[in-house]
Scaffold this active site. Structure first.
Site, PDB file in Angstrom:
ATOM      1  CB  ALA B 258      35.258  13.412  42.256  1.00  0.00           C
ATOM      2  CG  ASP B 314      29.038  16.505  48.432  1.00  0.00           C
ATOM      3  OD1 ASP B 314      29.195  15.932  49.523  1.00  0.00           O
ATOM      4  OD2 ASP B 314      29.897  16.529  47.542  1.00  0.00           O
ATOM      5  N   GLY B 353      32.837  20.416  48.746  1.00  0.00           N
ATOM      6  CA  GLY B 353      31.433  20.202  49.091  1.00  0.00           C
ATOM      7  C   GLY B 353      30.675  21.505  48.949  1.00  0.00           C
TER       8      GLY B 353
END
Lengths: 338, 437
Positions: B258, B314, B353
């Site tokens: 990201a 995560d 995730g």
């Protein structure tokens, strides 16, 4: 004097560790009758502690009924300081074995009254029944504990100023900053060591060979305090080959042959059984030494005639008769009257 | 039967024959912990001063003791998503307590419950439950929250990942917008009504994109409250990222993911690890699940700044659940597909995730990088603890640190792969998990 020569420091350390373990086992210590062990710090004994810990972890020895007394401690550095002897003992030995903390004794270099601390320490040793085996190392100048050259051979536990050489040598442990090195220490005296029922010393490395020579080939001399060991009834020095460099070939061969012969006869150079088991149950251990009652010596209970300076442990006095005082009389009294 | 009431008596446990994680090394040393203080005992002092002897001695046969693992990015676990507020908010706390008890069994003794981008109401409802939870120092509470991690909603809409784009906002008014979004009582220190002690903010860490209006200027307000500012979900250039570090940012959230990739003429966020502007290098999170990042990328990041390297999971709430399709965003009807360790948004190939445990990340990293066990464990203990300013309290086996421990068995498989298995977990000096029981 027993001098045991081993190939290298490791085998010398292993020999001593095994010897100590055998001593403790044959002593068969109990809660009431503990084995009292005197202990040193320094680089030479590290190997001995290592083996002792290994053997403990292997379940071959228990230190449950062992009481320990340490030789010395610096004055004025915190107990938890990484260079304190408390830390050394904890790190190398106490934390790994089952010795009970209340059975360990190390001089307190932060005691409010240092002299009282020393007196108390001597009293504690007596209260424990005296030291059965004092393990020690020496410095290159032949000092034992902090009894540096010139220390009285009759010295007891006391405050000692360190020699400048020692301070410089120690500075490597204190960031090479002489101002951080403790200048004073508490130490047991030469006499305190000599009063142990047995003294075992490890000496390794070429840099200590001169000290070894001075201590065993020459006379008793306060400049080499370990030489006082010659007055002890049961000393043992364990060395590596390097430490014998200054010795005469004859000395080395002699002690090696003694060991070889006794081994061929099927026994080690063991101690008299009385020393091996210690003075069996002492009912009333007195904490504070009482005034010694002066008794007239008799043949059944002799008193030493040598000076206290050279005194051997009380249990080991040779039995010898005292020449009776002359009583003047008249010749006539010996002749039968007609 | 063990009593539910903890005994007042302190139990000292000594671990022996073990290798303990100290700095960069595994040291053969005994470790003493107290269930009374919940801390690691200054054993030398206890030995000489109070003549303390351990009540129990545990021989670990050469196994490893590591501080309890710390996960600074965990979105949920055991079917519970921290960001999903149930219709009856009172059940939130109850389920959370259950999750903590299960989570501790995976070796994670403390963590930052992480909220993905949500609307204002969700933050106001969830955050009161997610603040630091270790005050009671009870082992039976399980894993401990060190404070919440708010990942969003001040993120760049082009790097939203699976965060719903419609809730992403800017902070035009700077810090007051953050206060408004999260709730003033969650982002500021509060006063304990009973003891009058100052409690730290419930939020421990905020991930936001520095190029979003108002964020870079708010960083100093964030960090002055003891909250860590992390760069993440961002299009930031190297210059923007550097400015955020200069303003007090100390962390990068899931490095490489990201964010704009490293380009040799615009190094982007990764560039701040290059030390070019003589700014301190930030810590950074790495997801070592083998899916988010190529093993080589992980190794490059590690070598760039080993002391900043933090492994995070995560992980989503699906950790431990069977493969299948699970609901994700109830408003938009989006769902997640769990296929083994991979988690994607239904109908896309977007990574959503992970569903990996922290110790699995450690094992992956060990085998990806060939690093030492102590280096891998550091990335989930002392490094995250340092990032959170908790040195000497968490993630440490030094005296007086909290006695949160994991006992780890090391295995080398035939193909040369190494793996660590959690044998026991200890929290505040008491055992809370044992694989053999």
């Amino acid at each position: 004097m027993r001098l045991i020569i081993r190939e290298d420091p490791t085998s010398a350390s292993t020999y001593i560790a095994n010897y100590i373990i055998d001593r403790i086992k044959s002593f068969n210590p109990t809660n009431k009758h503990p084995f009292v062990l005197g202990l040193p710090t320094g680089s030479s004994p590290v190997g001995i502690y290592k083996v002792l810990v290994e053997r403990y972890k292997a379940g071959e020895i228990s230190f449950e009924n062992v009481v320990t007394f340490n030789m010395d401690e610096y004055i004025g550095i915190p107990r938890e300081h990484p260079e304190s002897y408390h830390t050394f003992m904890y790190k190398h030995f106490f934390s790994h074995v089952n010795v009970h903390p209340s059975n360990t004794h190390i001089l307190n270099g932060n005691a409010p009254n240092l002299e009282a601390e020393c007196v108390q320490y001597e009293a504690a040793i007596k209260a424990a029944g005296g030291i059965d085996l004092f393990l020690g190392g020496i410095g290159p100048d032949g000092h034992i504990a902090f009894n540096e050259p010139g220390s009285s051979l009759a010295s007891r536990t006391r405050v000692k100023t360190l020699a400048y050489d020692t301070i410089i040598a120690n500075s490597r442990f204190f960031d090479n900053d002489i101002s951080k090195v403790p200048k004073m220490a508490l130490t047991v005296g030469v006499q305190t060591v000599l009063e142990a029922r047995e003294v075992v010393i490890i000496i390794t490395g070429a840099h200590k060979s001169l000290a070894l020579k001075k201590c065993i080939e020459e006379g008793v001399n306060h400049m080499w305090t370990l030489s006082s060991l010659q007055l002890h009834p049961h000393p043992m020095i364990v060395v590596d080959e390097d430490a014998t460099l200054e010795l005469q070939v004859k000395t080395v061969k002699y002690f090696k042959s003694i060991e070889a012969v006794s081994a061929s006869q099927g026994f080690e150079q063991i101690l008299p059984s009385k020393v091996r088991t210690g003075p069996r149950p002492i009912d009333n251990r007195i904490m504070i030494p009482t005034e010694e009652v002066k008794k007239q010596p008799t043949i059944q209970s002799p008193q030493p005639v040598t000076s206290t300076l050279l005194a051997a442990p009380a249990t080991e006095y040779p039995v010898r008769s005292i020449t009776p005082d002359l009583i003047p009389d008249r010749m006539g009294s010996r002749i039968a009257a007609y | 039967m063990p009593s539910a009431v903890p005994t007042a008596r302190e139990t000292i446990t000594k671990f022996t024959n073990c290798r303990i994680l100290k700095g960069d090394e595994l040291v053969e040393q005994d470790l003493w912990v107290s269930s009374g203080t919940g801390k690691i005992v200054r054993n030398q002092e206890a030995f000489y001063s109070s003549h303390a002897v351990p009540d129990h001695t545990i021989n670990l046969d050469g196994r490893i003791i590591s501080p309890g693992l710390i996960d600074v990015q965990l979105n949920g676990a055991f079917g519970f998503n921290f960001s999903t507020v149930p219709e009856d908010p009172s059940t939130y706390g109850k389920v959370l307590r259950q999750v903590n008890k299960s989570l501790v069994q995976t070796g994670v003794t403390s963590y930052l419950p992480t909220l993905t981008s949500s609307n204002k109401e969700a933050y106001h409802q969830a955050l009161p439950f997610l603040g630091p939870s270790g005050q009671r120092r009870l082992a039976s509470d399980g894993a401990e929250s060190l404070g919440a991690h708010c990942e969003g909603p001040f993120l760049n809409p082009t790097k939203n990942g699976i965060h719903p784009r419609e809730v992403l906002v800017a902070a035009e008014n700077g810090f007051s917008d953050l206060e408004d979004m999260y709730g003033s009582e969650n982002i500021n220190p509060t006063l304990d009504p009973i003891s009058n002690a100052i409690l730290p903010p419930r939020i421990r860490k905020i991930t936001a994109a520095p190029e979003i209006a108002g964020i870079t200027s708010a960083i100093s307000d964030i960090t002055s409250r003891g909250i860590v500012y992390a760069i993440g979900h961002t299009e930031a250039t190297y210059e923007e990222a550097s400015a955020a570090i200069a303003a007090g940012g100390t962390m990068i959230t899931h490095l490489f993911n990201a964010m704009a990739p490293l380009h040799h003429r615009n190094p982007g966020v990764f560039g701040v690890l290059g030390l070019a502007k003589s700014l301190p290098r930030p810590y950074f999170g790495i997801i070592a699940d083998g899916i988010h990042l190529h093993p080589t990328s992980i190794k490059i990041a590690f070598n760039a700044h080993p002391d900043g390297f933090i492994l995070v999971t995560d992980a989503m709430h699906l950790v431990g659940l069977p493969d299948g399709v699970y609901s994700w965003n109830e408003n938009s009807g989006e769902r997640l597909v769990k296929t083994g360790p991979s988690l994607t948004l239904e109908g896309t190939d977007k990574i959503a995730g992970s569903s990996i445990t922290l110790i699995e990340c450690v094992n992956n990293f060990l085998n990806f990088s060939g690093c030492t066990i102590s280096q891998a464990l550091k990335a989930v203990t002392s490094t995250p603890s340092a990032m959170l300013h908790l040195q000497g309290v968490k993630g440490s086996l030094e005296s007086d640190a909290d006695a949160d421990l994991v006992i780890i068995d090391e295995e080398v498989h035939e193909n040369g792969a190494r793996s660590l298995t959690i044998d026991q977990v200890w929290k505040f000096g008491s055992k809370v998990f044992d694989r053999d029981e």
